[in-house]
Scaffold this motif. Sequence first.
Motif, mmCIF file in Angstrom:
data_model
loop_
_atom_site.group_PDB
_atom_site.id
_atom_site.type_symbol
_atom_site.label_atom_id
_atom_site.label_comp_id
_atom_site.label_asym_id
_atom_site.label_seq_id
_atom_site.Cartn_x
_atom_site.Cartn_y
_atom_site.Cartn_z
ATOM 1 N N PHE A 9 0.847 -1.192 0.000
ATOM 2 C CA PHE A 9 0.000 0.000 0.000
ATOM 3 C C PHE A 9 0.885 1.245 0.000
ATOM 4 C CE2 PHE A 9 -2.342 -3.436 1.946
ATOM 5 C CZ PHE A 9 -3.571 -3.383 1.292
ATOM 6 N N PRO A 11 2.447 4.490 1.174
ATOM 7 C CA PRO A 11 2.572 5.170 2.475
ATOM 8 C C PRO A 11 2.091 6.623 2.447
ATOM 9 C CG PRO A 11 4.739 4.743 1.502
ATOM 10 C CD PRO A 11 3.734 4.068 0.626
ATOM 11 N N HIS B 8 2.131 7.958 5.992
ATOM 12 C CA HIS B 8 0.787 8.219 6.493
ATOM 13 C C HIS B 8 -0.009 6.918 6.586
ATOM 14 C CE1 HIS B 8 1.469 12.527 6.141
ATOM 15 N NE2 HIS B 8 2.040 12.270 4.983
ATOM 16 N N PHE B 9 0.323 5.956 5.725
ATOM 17 C CA PHE B 9 -0.337 4.656 5.729
ATOM 18 C C PHE B 9 0.718 3.552 5.735
ATOM 19 C CE2 PHE B 9 -3.156 7.710 3.776
ATOM 20 C CZ PHE B 9 -4.363 7.471 4.419
ATOM 21 N N CYS B 10 0.365 2.427 6.300
ATOM 22 C CA CYS B 10 1.289 1.308 6.423
ATOM 23 C C CYS B 10 1.486 0.636 5.067
ATOM 24 C CB CYS B 10 0.733 0.298 7.422
ATOM 25 S SG CYS B 10 1.727 -1.199 7.570
ATOM 26 N N PRO B 11 2.722 0.566 4.569
ATOM 27 C CA PRO B 11 2.958 -0.080 3.269
ATOM 28 C C PRO B 11 2.687 -1.593 3.299
ATOM 29 C CG PRO B 11 5.034 0.643 4.256
ATOM 30 C CD PRO B 11 3.941 1.167 5.121
ATOM 31 N N SER B 12 2.595 -2.173 4.487
ATOM 32 C CA SER B 12 2.310 -3.605 4.583
ATOM 33 C C SER B 12 0.812 -3.887 4.546
ATOM 34 C CB SER B 12 2.884 -4.192 5.885
ATOM 35 O OG SER B 12 4.260 -3.936 5.975
ATOM 36 N N CYS B 13 0.021 -3.162 5.382
ATOM 37 C CA CYS B 13 -1.402 -3.509 5.526
ATOM 38 C C CYS B 13 -2.338 -2.375 5.157
ATOM 39 C CB CYS B 13 -1.692 -3.993 6.953
ATOM 40 S SG CYS B 13 -1.897 -2.659 8.151
ATOM 41 N N GLY B 14 -1.821 -1.166 4.907
ATOM 42 C CA GLY B 14 -2.672 -0.042 4.548
ATOM 43 C C GLY B 14 -3.270 0.691 5.740
#
Lengths: 182, 182
Positions: A9, A11, B8-14
């Motif tokens: 996702f 970032p 701002h968002f987790c690259p693993s789970c969003g």
Amino acid sequence: MISQRRYHFCPSCGGAIAYSMPADDNRERAVCGACGAIHYENPINVVGTLPVWQDRVLLCRRAIEPRLGKWTLPAGFMELGETTAQGALRETEEEAGADIELGPLYCLLNVVRVGQVHLFYLAQLRSPNFDPGPETLEARLFAEDEIPWDEIAFHTVRETLQHFFSQRRAAQGYTLHCADIA
Amino acid sequence: MISQRRYHFCPSCGGAIAYSMPADDNRERAVCGACGAIHYENPINVVGTLPVWQDRVLLCRRAIEPRLGKWTLPAGFMELGETTAQGALRETEEEAGADIELGPLYCLLNVVRVGQVHLFYLAQLRSPNFDPGPETLEARLFAEDEIPWDEIAFHTVRETLQHFFSQRRAAQGYTLHCADIA
């Protein structure tokens, strides 16, 4: 080589990532399908020291994984906001509580398999007393014939120690060593 | 210093990221409120060369931002899957189409403000003919008194060139230069 599929996702916006080759590039990158942002993944630096006191060197026994219980030179990931030398000093303070005078850059070791560059500085200990932090079980000095070679935590630490003792025996000074670790 | 608020968002789970200090850490990190993953941000390496042909050095005029139209040594971000030396060779090929024999590591320059470490290798050109890639408007050789000092793209390139010409005038050999760029 480490996985290049770390992003699922974006970032920045939370959108879904697809790996594809941007028009002006020559390798796949993590590209956001929603906002178009490209997220690059690059090697990171590990910075540390080889602290010397008379004929002995300082090693730290690791209190954390990986390689819990094994011996290492004080070293860790370089942080934003610091130079390579400042990072090496910080890690030596954090892991060993050692008071050192930083010397020259001594080893630059590429570890391509894990996407890391390890940089070790020579250092002189100002005192043989240590105050290890929570990442270290024990910090102590070793003469060359006392080094626990079978219990060294990382290839780059072994390479740095071997280079140091080899140059010390040769007694022709200490020079930068650059090498690649398989 | 560069922003430490890239996530701002987790690259693993969003999931949503909050910056906070993990229990066993001593600085704020990007922590995912959903899956708990910690995403570290570290300095990155720029690798390049100082290619020499007789009494001249190779510079490239940039075809891209930043510093479009300014002169630089061939250099760029180190990639996963390569060593520092391989990256320096690759950038020299990509930006200048130059055929070089790579020499020793010559400059290690910390640029803390942008979270970068710049590594330049000395290099000997095998030919004075170049084939610049799309990132370069023009590649050409400069004697010391021809260097366009007011048109140099980056502080680290200026520092590397100054160090080289200073050591060449001194005629006592070329040694590694480590410095911090404000």
